[in-house]
Design an enzyme around this catalytic site. Structure first.
Site, PDB file in Angstrom:
ATOM      1  N   TYR B 289      41.968  38.564  39.071  1.00 20.35           N
ATOM      2  CA  TYR B 289      41.022  39.410  39.953  1.00 20.35           C
ATOM      3  C   TYR B 289      41.411  39.129  41.366  1.00 20.35           C
ATOM      4  O   TYR B 289      40.999  37.772  41.721  1.00 20.35           O
ATOM      5  CB  TYR B 289      39.593  39.121  39.387  1.00 20.35           C
ATOM      6  CG  TYR B 289      38.624  40.302  40.364  1.00 20.35           C
ATOM      7  CD1 TYR B 289      38.384  41.581  39.417  1.00 20.35           C
ATOM      8  CD2 TYR B 289      38.196  40.341  41.547  1.00 20.35           C
ATOM      9  CE1 TYR B 289      37.643  42.351  40.125  1.00 20.35           C
ATOM     10  CE2 TYR B 289      37.621  41.164  42.140  1.00 20.35           C
ATOM     11  CZ  TYR B 289      37.252  42.131  41.290  1.00 20.35           C
ATOM     12  OH  TYR B 289      36.524  43.137  42.018  1.00 20.35           O
ATOM     13  N   TYR B 340      42.679  48.790  44.440  1.00 19.30           N
ATOM     14  CA  TYR B 340      41.347  48.341  44.424  1.00 19.30           C
ATOM     15  C   TYR B 340      40.555  49.082  43.009  1.00 19.30           C
ATOM     16  O   TYR B 340      39.765  49.794  43.549  1.00 19.30           O
ATOM     17  CB  TYR B 340      40.868  48.394  45.698  1.00 19.30           C
ATOM     18  CG  TYR B 340      39.348  47.690  45.431  1.00 19.30           C
ATOM     19  CD1 TYR B 340      39.392  46.231  45.160  1.00 19.30           C
ATOM     20  CD2 TYR B 340      38.142  48.112  45.817  1.00 19.30           C
ATOM     21  CE1 TYR B 340      38.440  45.494  45.129  1.00 19.30           C
ATOM     22  CE2 TYR B 340      37.260  47.437  45.916  1.00 19.30           C
ATOM     23  CZ  TYR B 340      37.215  46.120  45.420  1.00 19.30           C
ATOM     24  OH  TYR B 340      35.738  45.531  45.416  1.00 19.30           O
TER      25      TYR B 340
END
Lengths: 138, 387
Positions: B289, B340
């Site tokens: 992440y 994103y």
């Protein structure tokens, strides 16, 4: 460039006393009665016991610089004239951290680990915002 | 914010075989185009992604009896639009840590019999609505402290002080992920390579971080379809199994930067290997992440890929870059250079790697992939290709 156009604090039932004390130029903290440890932000209970057994104490107002950043991006209209502005993370001698600003010094003069002390140079409307600058020697 | 030395952590994640090991599989993946799409919204994008995932799996919407929706405003309206009336349905919280949490919830629902086949749908139109990540009233707004990026900047400055790392140490992360995006025709930053010099010279946003340390903001959607490993065998695609999942929460710094870089809670997540029954050497690639480049460093240190404070040295020679290093990471380009999608796209890429569908960015003979998310809800998962 002035603290008068800063965003106003969001006052709730737990931090009202903190901001009232700031308005008188005093920094106060909640202290857990069972452990003697302080905590921040203000809360209904001590995070060390989960119980509503705590008291307000006058903080020393001193601590050390844990880290700092310099904002170049505009997030608050009332702070656009301050850009680029530093935000400092100060570890108070009582334990908790405050996210605050540097007063009487620049980010270029900031050194992690340096001793800092609170001051109350101004703020929006009736509020006085705690800021931190170099601690007096000794 | 109270120092962790003063606040005891909960018991670390259990280092024992995961009761759900290899029992649940990813059987359908859908990802939309990524960019700026004011003509639709997160609902419209979510419907596109779900239809692609259903087609990928060879399933119809009436096969879906569980629905988890994320970042789309309401599960009710989404289910109404798609005409799905499941046995199990929920909306999870918006922060990116909830992609992994949603995956674990779906596994629990399937193994416990709450649902047989769960569709997980993420939709984001943050670009076209000019979503701001920062500003607004908060505990710290009177001091101008706001935004997830500033929290990571504060932590990275401290990391530099404690361990002698630098802003330049982050460059190889941004460069590696951008090189992957250049191998991925649908990545937002495809065709726009960067160098370490570009990373160093980028516009400062919140120092010490600069533009190329920040994730993108774009519209798009991702859907996964998960079902039991047993059912997965009869479906169209090579099943990808969820072998292990570990999680450790730490909220004592919930209102500010973590003064321990989440190291204790990420370390607890090393239990993922015991839970999955696989060792680190059994894994060919990583999905980390990457909302900001320092998160990748905290993840690598916390999960034990290198010692604490050594991530700069670890990534310097291209360790995370496909074709150069041992640990190709975020082969789609990640949040920094692909899209994103808050972890949803990174996990989708892990599945595609394990199906060997990645073309120019394929990790040779990928058999297992590890996902890591460094945040107040620290998590790691291991996915593997079914034998």
């Amino acid at each position: 460039m002035s603290l008068a156009t800063r965003p106003k604090p969001v006052i709730d039932n737990w931090n009202r006393a903190f901001w009232a004390a700031c308005g008188e130029g005093r920094l106060i903290l909640q202290r857990c009665r069972a452990t003697g440890k302080c905590f921040f932000p203000p809360a209904p209970v001590s995070p060390f016991t989960g119980r509503a057994e705590w008291e307000w104490i006058a903080a020393s107002g001193t601590g050390e610089l844990w880290s700092f950043v310099v904002f170049h991006q505009k997030y608050f209209e009332g702070m656009k004239d301050e850009l680029p502005y530093p935000v400092a993370m100060v570890k108070l001698d009582e334990g908790p951290y405050l996210l605050t600003n540097l007063d009487g010094m620049t980010a270029g003069e900031a050194r992690i680990g340096m001793r800092l002390a609170v001051r109350f140079p101004g703020g929006p409307e009736e509020v006085l915002l705690p800021q931190f600058g170099p601690a007096e020697a000794g | 914010m109270n120092a962790p030395s003063e606040t005891s952590l909960a018991a670390p994640a259990i280092a024992a075989p995961w009761p759900m090991r290899d029992k649940v599989a990813f059987v359908g993946i859908g990802t939309t185009r990524y960019g700026n799409f004011p003509e639709t919204d997160s609902y419209g994008l979510g419907c596109e992604a779900l239809n692609e995932a259903l087609d990928d799996a060879g399933l119809g919407k009436d096969d879906i009896d569980g629905l988890i929706v994320n970042r789309i405003p309401t599960y009710e309206r989404f289910a109404e639009m798609m005409g799905i009336n499941p046995n199990y349905c929920l909306l999870t919280e918006t922060p990116g840590r909830f992609s992994g949490v949603s995956m674990a919830l779906a596994a629990q629902a399937i193994v416990s019999g709450a649902a047989k086949t769960v569709a997980l749908v993420y939709g984001n139109n943050g670009r076209s609505v000019r979503m701001l990540y920062g500003g607004g009233d908060s505990q710290w707004s009177p001091w101008g402290m706001t935004s997830p990026g500033a929290i990571h900047a504060m932590m990275w400055r401290r990391h530099m002080h404690e361990f002698g790392t630098s802003h330049a140490d982050l460059g190889p992360v941004s460069v590696a992920f951008r090189s992957h995006a250049c191998l991925n025709p649908v990545a937002v930053m495809h065709g726009r390579p960067i160098t370490l010099e570009d990373h160093a010279a980028a516009r400062p946003i919140c120092e010490p971080l600069k533009l190329l340390d920040y994730c993108l903001i774009n519209d798009g959607a991702v859907a996964w379809i998960m079902t039991s490993a047993e059912r997965a065998r009869d479906l169209r695609r090579p099943p990808v199994l969820l072998s292990g999942y570990a999680r450790q929460d730490a909220f004592h710094y919930g209102s500010g930067p973590a003064d321990d870089f989440w190291y204790p809670s990420l370390s607890a997540c090393r239990a993922v290997y015991a839970r999955a029954g696989l060792g680190r050497e059994d894994i060919q690639g990583l999905g980390i992440y990457d909302n900001f480049s320092p998160t990748v460093m905290f993840s690598l240190e916390g999960l034990g890929f290198c010692g604490q404070g050594e991530s700069g040295d670890f990534v310097r020679e291209g360790t995370l870059q496909l074709g150069r290093g041992r640990w190709p990471t975020n082969t789609s380009g990640g949040h920094l250079s692909d899209s994103y999608m808050q972890g949803w796209g990174i996990i989708a890429e892990c599945v595609r790697q394990l199906r060997h569908e990645c073309g120019a960015r394929q990790i040779p003979d990928a058999q297992a992939m590890q996902y890591i998310c460094a945040t107040n809800i620290a998590q790691s998962a291991i996915l593997r290709r079914a034998a």
